[in-house]
Every structure is written in structure tokens, then in C-alpha cells.
Design a protein around this motif. Structure first.
Motif, PDB file in Angstrom:
ATOM      1  N   ASN A 275     -14.621   0.349   0.719  1.00 16.07           N
ATOM      2  CA  ASN A 275     -13.344   0.918   0.286  1.00 16.07           C
ATOM      3  C   ASN A 275     -13.522   2.144  -0.597  1.00 16.07           C
ATOM      4  OD1 ASN A 275     -11.725  -0.824   1.676  1.00 16.07           O
ATOM      5  ND2 ASN A 275     -11.460  -2.270  -0.016  1.00 16.07           N
TER       6      ASN A 275
ATOM      7  N   TYR B  30      -4.023   8.804   6.462  1.00 19.36           N
ATOM      8  CA  TYR B  30      -4.683   9.250   5.231  1.00 19.36           C
ATOM      9  C   TYR B  30      -5.405  10.575   5.461  1.00 19.36           C
ATOM     10  CZ  TYR B  30      -4.253   4.452   3.434  1.00 19.36           C
ATOM     11  OH  TYR B  30      -3.787   3.253   3.000  1.00 19.36           O
TER      12      TYR B  30
ATOM     13  N   ILE C   3       0.131   3.823  -3.120  1.00 13.85           N
ATOM     14  CA  ILE C   3      -0.543   5.083  -2.841  1.00 13.85           C
ATOM     15  C   ILE C   3       0.411   6.253  -2.886  1.00 13.85           C
ATOM     16  CG2 ILE C   3      -1.800   6.383  -1.075  1.00 13.85           C
ATOM     17  CD1 ILE C   3      -3.548   4.454  -2.420  1.00 13.85           C
TER      18      ILE C   3
ATOM     19  N   LEU D 157      -2.505   9.435   0.702  1.00 15.27           N
ATOM     20  CA  LEU D 157      -1.738   8.976   1.851  1.00 15.27           C
ATOM     21  C   LEU D 157      -0.840  10.117   2.314  1.00 15.27           C
ATOM     22  CD1 LEU D 157      -0.944   6.565   3.660  1.00 15.27           C
ATOM     23  CD2 LEU D 157       0.825   6.016   1.975  1.00 15.27           C
TER      24      LEU D 157
ATOM     25  N   SER E 239     -18.019   5.653   4.259  1.00 10.97           N
ATOM     26  CA  SER E 239     -17.992   4.814   3.070  1.00 10.97           C
ATOM     27  C   SER E 239     -19.264   4.954   2.252  1.00 10.97           C
ATOM     28  CB  SER E 239     -17.812   3.345   3.464  1.00 10.97           C
ATOM     29  OG  SER E 239     -18.869   2.909   4.273  1.00 10.97           O
TER      30      SER E 239
ATOM     31  N   LYS F  95     -13.629   8.613  -3.173  1.00  7.78           N
ATOM     32  CA  LYS F  95     -12.189   8.339  -3.218  1.00  7.78           C
ATOM     33  C   LYS F  95     -11.990   6.844  -2.999  1.00  7.78           C
ATOM     34  CE  LYS F  95     -11.151  12.913  -2.757  1.00  7.78           C
ATOM     35  NZ  LYS F  95     -10.247  13.755  -3.520  1.00  7.78           N
TER      36      LYS F  95
ATOM     37  N   GLU G  82       0.826  -1.202   0.000  1.00  2.00           N
ATOM     38  CA  GLU G  82       0.000   0.000   0.000  1.00  2.00           C
ATOM     39  C   GLU G  82       0.864   1.256   0.000  1.00  2.00           C
ATOM     40  OE1 GLU G  82      -4.176   1.645   1.647  1.00  2.00           O
ATOM     41  OE2 GLU G  82      -3.403  -0.248   2.400  1.00  2.00           O
TER      42      GLU G  82
ATOM     43  N   VAL H 272      -7.869   8.084  -2.488  1.00  2.50           N
ATOM     44  CA  VAL H 272      -7.587   8.657  -1.184  1.00  2.50           C
ATOM     45  C   VAL H 272      -6.094   8.952  -1.076  1.00  2.50           C
ATOM     46  CG1 VAL H 272      -7.568   8.204   1.301  1.00  2.50           C
ATOM     47  CG2 VAL H 272      -9.533   7.535  -0.075  1.00  2.50           C
TER      48      VAL H 272
ATOM     49  N   SER I 211      -9.957   3.714  -1.782  1.00  3.12           N
ATOM     50  CA  SER I 211      -8.961   3.516  -0.734  1.00  3.12           C
ATOM     51  C   SER I 211      -8.551   2.057  -0.656  1.00  3.12           C
ATOM     52  CB  SER I 211      -9.510   3.980   0.616  1.00  3.12           C
ATOM     53  OG  SER I 211     -10.541   3.105   1.046  1.00  3.12           O
ATOM     54  N   ASP I 212      -7.607   1.750   0.270  1.00  5.60           N
ATOM     55  CA  ASP I 212      -7.165   0.407   0.624  1.00  5.60           C
ATOM     56  C   ASP I 212      -6.533  -0.323  -0.558  1.00  5.60           C
ATOM     57  OD1 ASP I 212      -6.648  -1.974   1.830  1.00  5.60           O
ATOM     58  OD2 ASP I 212      -8.589  -2.135   2.811  1.00  5.60           O
TER      59      ASP I 212
END
Length: 808
Positions: free
Chosen positions: A620, A581, A556, A567, A588, A630, A552, A565, A632-633
Motif C-alpha cells: 500500500n 488514481y 481520499i 484520487l 509498491s 505515496k 475511501e 496517493v 494508498s488504499d
């Protein structure tokens, strides 16, 4: 259409004028005998849908009796029918509409009849009244308004340029009367224009014909009784919200339509430019174009010289850069065929400083002169040195154009099917219109962003090091910037001390906990600068660890996109692995559809790295304060080579229910895995139901299976969340369902790419969608993608990411 009355009315003018001396007040929707309408008086249909009275469409003092949607329906006056379209009156206060001798009659300021329903008065014994119905039909009835007998006359039999819901386009075989649409001359003149639309009078040809004066201009193709559409209008098949009918019997033949939901307001319009448009009213009381035929850009030179045509726009023509309309007044009236001319004249030869402006067109104009296999620079010089040359292009050779450039179709600059045409332009227009190329703009923005990051990072480094210098001496990973790669282009991230993270989350207080996934819990935190952040802490119980954490970080840190998203940094201290973040205050995504597809397309195609997310799901997708989505993850994401399209893995990871069958069964994945996940997400958003909720139903193991059964039975509207079913744009919701089915098809090759998904979602109803096959996992035989002996805990709640071991 009846216009000027016959001579039998003229001798009765004196008698008629006697009726006009006093205006009797009107019932809300009716004009009865001994009543009249003039000036600003109107009648309104019983339900408030339509209004009838005098109106003035343009700047001239020409008034007409017409019908339009009331203000409670449309924010701007939308006229749908005109009585005296050929003979206007100049004074609406001295002109009067009234019932006389069994007819509805309009007399002008000189007390001369200019329009009448022209019925034979001998057949109209008894009292007569005109009633405006909520359908938009003005009917002349004998007796009281509740009389249910056939009307003596109705405006539906005499349409002008608009076909309303329930109206007919056809002909009566008994009376030989036809119902024809005829365009206005322009937006300010309702007199009959050049174009007319009618049903083919030849019964062997069940089609609609569009005429330009006496020449056939377009045909709808024959009627298909199976699909209840015309063959040459594929858009009709995509409009799930309308019923279309073609009726023929011994008495009449006609075409009509109606919406499936009676609350929908729509109309067919034959525009002054000869285009048939189906429009529907949005909640904002604005008209939305559903589809149009013929596509105006397919009509040769419809926009005139030196202009381009964009079929997705209502104002579909625009002048090229450096040009302006020859007649601005015509363009204001949406009459474009006069074309455009240069703002500034060009000179001959290189010394003049003139040059060329790029135009991206779907194809080259057809009046070109081929110059052979010159280089592109030689082609440019050949045009520049020839005084009569107006443009050049290069496509397997050099072509130049003389005189007017016609029939350009506007396309986006990055459209692979387009052609670049170079239009000759004056030096002043080139300087005025010079723009930074996208690649250069990206480079400039990236450079500035990089400088800001470096400066910010430097001060953050000093601050962090000043506070943590002694504590970090014995930690190899403790440095002011964390290297997340090994190449010269790899990114560095600010590192945060554990003490700062603990303080920001109030020692990871339960009250600050936002949620928990396979990685571990996520907390809301507030840094010393009052910056709100989301802090993801690796759980010691997590099946994930250093590999996912580093994955990750690597991904990111290198990706920048409005739909990903951001970081902000990380923490590696006392065996803690923490990611920090930007904070998404709206948590969500559950039921709303946003620009998620743009973010997925970015990581598939446009980012520095080609990435497959492998865990795209509702939890996510985070929403910022403005409800912008956005993604994410990226702990499960995989990097692909630029030319790599697919891969295999022995370690299947992700969330059951969002996995494509080829991935869940065999560990085979590609970008079509993310497409499948997006399709499930799309169906969840539209239906307001979680995919996981269907695992307990044997008859329908997945959301897609449940939705597909309803779709097959023609009950697609029942898939839409009940809470929004009555207020949403039904055609758009049904289009989303259709796209969702295309995304979850079993074979990866049958699923669209994300770029095509975006095109289908953003396109209007005229954008054709391919038929969908039965989605995967929609039958019981497909409900076990992972063998139960290898997957003892088969269920996920669509919130926790799972790593699934898969034997190969």
C-alpha cells in the motif's frame, strides 16, 4: 610534541645542506637516508589512505609539513597532523624534510632546522627511515621498512588536533609522555589554539578533560566498564559501529577507538571552537558529523551577541534577521564568539516605523528585566518607547532586554517547547524580511488550488455531460460531480464513464493489470488526454463492498498531501464501483525507506480529519517516477474525532502480520496501530525480508522476533539486507532497526508517536533513542493473536487485505 630542534643540530647545518644539493627520488611511502622531500613532492601510504608533504592552509605564504587523507578517500583536503605547526616556512621549494643523524628534520629556506623528531642520535645506530602507514601513523624505524621492531618515534605519540582510528589519548607512566589533542587557532592557522583535550592524570578519575587554556571547560564523565562508554557522552551508546576502549596498566593509561567494520573511515577532531567532533566518511567522500561534545549551544554565548545557535549544524551559529557578523573573516573561519551587529540602526519611539522580528528560541536569554503582568501589546509598547530596549518577550508576564542579546538556541516555529522573542529591528529590515505566516500561506494555496479544481471540474463536467447526457438520464448516481459527504466542506469528485474506463484499460486486459488486493484488481490505464492512471475495480468476489468504497472516497477526496496517493475520480455505472488514481510508475515499496512516516503523521495529526489507516503495509506504499512514496488504499481507514484517541470494533480488518496485538485480539485500535504497522514495514525494508516468510519457522514466528534475537546477541548488522550491508550507512541502518523495535513493542503506550518516529529517524547519531523492550510476537506464546477457531484461514502473504471477524 617536538617542535624546534635543540642546538646540537645547528653546527651540522653545513653538512646537512650538502645532502640537499641533489634530491634522490622517494619510495612511495618512505623517506630513507640520503633522500629528501620538498616542493610538491609527497609520500603516500602503501594502501593509498594518507599523503604527507608541504601544504598551505590559508591565504598567507605559510607552509607546513602535514599529513592528510588522499584524494581517493576525501574530496577535500583534510589535514590530520602537522609537524611544524608553530614555525611555518615561507618557501616549500627551498625547505626540505630529510633524515639526518637518525632524526627526521625540517630545514627552512635559510637552511635553519625548524622542526625535528629530537631523538638522541647515540641510540639510533644504523640506517633510519620514515614510513607513512595506512593507519595515518608516521613512524621512524631503524633498518628496512619491513622491520617489525618498536618504532624509534611515531606521530601517534605526538597528535595535533586529530585522533585517528587506533591512536591513543593518554600518558606513559614510564616516560611521563602524554598524548594530548590541541586545537588549531583557526581554520587557516594550525598553531596551538585555546583548547586542549587530555586524559585525566589522576588515576581515580578515569575521564577525559577539555581545557580552555588553564580552565577546565568540560569533562566526559567517568568510564563505564559495562557499556564501554563515558557517562557524560550518551551518544557513544548509540554508535553501534565503533568499539571504544579505556586501558590502564602499570605502564600506561589511554583511551582509543576503532570501527567494527575496518572499511569505515573516521576521526576525532578538536575544533578551533573547542568542540570534540566524531566524524565519519560517507560514500560521497564527504565528512558526516556523528556526534559532538560539548554541545556548542550549551556553552554560554558561544555564538556571541544577536545570533542563534543550532546544535545539529556544523556551522552552528547564524546572525539573527537584520544582523550581520561583526567580523566576517572570523565567521568564515568558524570563530563565532565576536557575534553580530545591526545592519541598520533603530530609532527611538513609535513614530520611527521601527518594529520587531520574531525569533523562536529554546529559552529566553537570562539577562532580562521583568516588567510584571502587562498585556503583550503593552509589553511591546514599553520596549518600543524605551530607547535602550533591544528585545521583549512574553511568558506569564512581560520581560524586556537591554544591550546585547546572548545565548539564543534556534528551534522550529512549531516546537512546543520554544519561546518567542521579539528582537527590535529597523523598518527597512522588517519590510525586507517580512514573510507570509504558514497559516496564511496554506490558506492562499488552498484557495488557489480550490479555484483550479473548480475550473477544471467545470470543463470536465461539460465534456462528460455532453457525451453521456442521454445515457445517464436514468441513473441517480450519474452526475458530473460525485458528492462524497454531507457537510458544506465535503468534496466532490469528477465521475468517469464506464466506456472511458474500459477504453483506458483495453477492456481490463490482463497485460495492464498491476496487482490485486482485497478490494479487487488494479489496472494501468491511459485516458484520452494521454494521462496515465491507476484504476482500481471492485471485484464481485471481494469481501469488501459499498461501505469500503464510500469510505475511501470520503477520505481520499478530502486529504491532500505529498505522501498520499491522489484520487482523480470514480466510476459508478452498470453495478461497477471503480476508483481512478494518479499512476505510480515504480509500483509498491519493497526494500527502500522513504518519507512514509510523514504521510502517516499527516493523517494522524495535521489533516482536516484525524484518520487511522489500519492497513499500512508494503503493497500500500506506491512510488512515483522520482521514487517518492505515496500512501494508498484507505478502504479500511477510520475517522477519529479531534479529541478521540482510541476506539473498538467488532470487525477486525487489515493484513495479518502488520496488526498490533491489541487490535488483532480485542479489536482495540488507536494511532499506535499504524505505528506498529510502520515498525514492521521498517524492519522489512532494512532486512529485505517479508514478515510473512517467517510464519513457517517455529523458532521465529515473525521478522521482529528473528531480528530481536540477533540484536540481543550484538549481531544487529546481520539484520541488514546482505545486498546493501557493505555499502549502506551502517549507523543509519541500525538506527532504523532500533526505531522499528520501538514501534512494535507490545504495549501501545510503549510505542512512540509518529512525530517522535520522524524525529528519531531524521535526527543524527546524537539524538538519543530509548531502550527497546522485547517486541511483541517475538516468542512462540505470542504467535496466535486471533483465536484459530474464529480465524480458520490464519495466513496472509502481506499483500492481500483481510477482514477478520472477531467475537467480543
Amino acid at each position: 610534541m617536538n617542535t624546534k630542534p635543540n642546538s646540537k643540530f645547528l653546527f651540522s647545518v653545513t653538512l646537512l645542506c650538502a645532502f640537499l644539493e641533489s634530491h634522490v627520488s622517494l619510495a612511495a611511502d618512505t623517506i630513507s637516508e640520503n633522500q629528501s622531500l620538498s616542493g610538491d613532492q609527497t609520500i603516500v601510504s602503501a594502501g593509498g589512505m594518507f599523503e604527507l608533504g608541504f601544504f598551505k592552509p590559508g591565504q598567507l605564504s605559510n607552509y607546513y609539513i602535514g599529513m592528510w587523507y588522499s584524494k581517493q578517500v576525501a574530496s577535500e583536503m583534510t589535514v590530520v597532523w602537522v609537524a611544524n605547526r608553530e614555525i611555518p616556512v615561507s618557501d616549500r621549494f627551498s625547505s626540505v624534510l630529510s633524515i639526518f643523524e637518525g632524526n627526521l628534520v625540517l630545514v627552512n629556506e635559510s637552511k635553519t632546522p625548524v622542526w625535528s623528531t629530537n631523538l638522541n642520535s647515540t641510540t639510533n645506530s644504523g640506517s633510519v627511515q620514515a614510513v607513512l602507514l595506512d593507519s595515518g601513523n608516521l613512524v621512524l624505524k631503524a633498518g628496512s621498512s619491513n622491520n617489525t621492531s618498536e618504532p624509534l618515534w611515531q606521530s601517534f605519540d605526538h597528535p595535533t588536533h586529530t585522533l585517528l582510528q587506533g591512536g591513543k589519548l593518554g600518558f606513559n607512566k614510564i616516560t611521563n609522555h602524554t598524548q594530548i589533542l590541541t586545537s588549531w587557532k583557526n581554520l587557516e592557522d594550525p598553531a596551538p589554539g585555546f583548547y586542549s583535550l587530555e586524559l585525566a592524570l589522576d588515576e581515580s578519575n578515569s575521564s577525559i578533560l577539555l581545557w580552555n587554556r588553564s580552565k577546565q571547560y568540560w569533562t566526559s564523565g567517568s568510564w563505564d566498564e559495562t557499556s564501554h562508554t563515558f557517562n557524560a557522552i550518551p551518544e557513544m551508546r548509540l554508535n553501534y559501529i565503533f568499539n571504544y576502549s579505556y586501558v590502564t596498566n602499570e605502564n600506561e593509561s589511554y583511551f582509543t577507538y576503532s570501527p567494527k567494520n575496518p572499511k569505515i573511515v573516521s576521526r576525532y577532531l578538536l575544533s578551533a571552537s573547542g568542540q570534540i567532533q566524531l566524524l565519519r566518511m560517507e560514500n560521497s567522500k564527504q565528512w558526516k558529523l556523528v556526534w559532538s561534545q560539548p554541545r556548542q549551544c550549551d556553552v554560554y554565548a558561544s555564538c556571541g551577541a544577536f545570533s542563534s545557535c543550532k546544535p545539529t549544524s556544523l556551522n552552528y551559529c547564524k546572525c539573527l534577521k537584520g544582523f550581520e557578523p561583526n567580523q566576517q573573516s572570523d565567521w568564515d573561519l568558524q570563530f563565532y564568539s565576536g557575534g553580530c551587529s545591526r545592519r541598520t540602526g533603530v530609532k527611538c519611539g513609535n513614530a520611527a516605523g521601527d518594529g520587531f522580528l520574531e525569533v523562536n528560541s529554546g529559552s529566553f536569554p537570562d539577562n532580562r528585566q521583568y516588567e510584571g503582568f502587562l498585556s503583550i501589546e503593552s509589553c511591546r509598547s514599553a520596549c518600543l518607547n524605551e530607547c535602550q530596549c533591544t528585545a521583549y518577550g512574553y511568558d506569564n508576564g512581560c520581560s524586556i532586554w537591554h544591550g546585547d542579546v546572548l545565548n539564543l538556541h534556534e528551534v522550529e516555529a512549531n516546537d512546543g517547547d520554544g519561546r518567542t522573542l521579539y528582537i527590535r529591528a529597523a523598518a527597512s529590515d522588517i519590510k525586507e524580511k517580512r514573510v507570509i505566516k504558514p497559516s496564511l500561506l496554506i490558506a492562499i494555496v488552498s484557495t488557489i488550488t480550490g479555484l483550479i479544481v473548480v475550473i477544471f471540474g467545470y470543463f470536465l463536467w461539460k465534456k462528460t455531460m455532453g457525451k453521456k447526457r442521454e445515457h445517464k438520464k436514468n441513473h441517480n448516481e450519474s452526475k458530473s460531480k460525485f458528492d462524497v459527504g454531507g457537510g458544506k466542506d465535503d468534496a466532490e469528485l469528477p465521475i468517469f464513464g464506464l466506456r472511458a474506463v474500459v477504453a483506458a484499460t483495453n477492456n481490463f486486459a490482463e497485460a495492464n493489470k498491476l496487482g490485486e488486493g482485497g478490494f479487487g484488481p488494479v489496472y494501468k490505464g491511459i485516458l484520452a488526454e494521454n494521462q496515465e492512471v491507476a484504476i482500481k475495480r471492485l471485484s464481485k468476489r471481494s469481501g469488501q463492498g459499498h461501505e469500503e468504497f464510500m469510505n475511501e472516497l470520503k477520505l481520499i477526496a478530502k486529504l491532500q498531501h505529498t505522501s498520499l496517493v491522489r484520487l482523480l475520480g470514480c466510476c459508478l455505472e452498470d453495478e461497477e464501483m471503480i476508483l481512478i488514481y494518479e499512476y505510480m510508475p515504480n509500483r509498491s515499496l519493497d526494500k527502500l525507506l522513504f518519507g512514509i512516516a510523514q504521510g502517516v503523521l499527516y493523517i494522524h495529526k495535521y489533516s482536516r480529519l484525524k484518520i487511522i489507516h489500519r492497513d499500512l503495509k508494503a503493497s500500500n506504499i506506491l512510488l512515483d517516477g522520482d521514487l517518492n512514496p505515496k500512501i494508498s488504499d484507505f478502504g479500511m481507514a477510520r475517522i477519529f474525532g479531534i479529541n478521540q484517541n482510541e476506539a473498538n470494533t467488532n470487525r477486525v480488518v487489515g493484513t495479518y502480520g502488520y496488526m498490533s496485538p491489541e487490535y488483532a485480539r480485542y479489536g482495540h485500535f488507536s494511532e499506535k496501530l499504524d505505528v506498529f504497522s510502520f515498525g514492521v514495514l521498517l524492519l522489512e525494508i532494512v532486512s529485505g525480508k517479508k514478515n510473512a516468510a517467517f510464519y513457517r519457522f517455529e523458532h521465529s514466528p515473525t521478522l521482529a522476533g528473528w531480528a530481536w534475537e540477533l540484536w540481543k546477541e550484538g549481531r544487529g548488522m546481520e539484520v541488514i539486507d546482505e545486498s546493501v550491508r557493505e555499502t549502506c550507512q551502517l549507523d543509519e541502518a541500525l538506527r532504523c532497526i532500533h526505531v522499528g523495535f520501538l514501534c512494535v513493542q507490545e504495549a501501545p503506550d510503549d510505542r512512540p508517536t509518529m512525530s517522535l518516529v520522524i524525529h528519531m529517524l531524521q535526527g543524527n547519531e546524537s539524538t538519543s533513542l530509548p531502550p527497546s523492550k522485547e517486541p511483541t510476537f517475538s516468542t512462540h506464546r505470542n504467535s496466535n493473536p486471533v483465536r484459530s477457531s474464529e480465524m480458520p484461514t490464519i495466513f496472509s502473504h502481506n499483500s492481500v487485505t483481510m477482514s477478520l471477524p472477531e467475537g467480543r
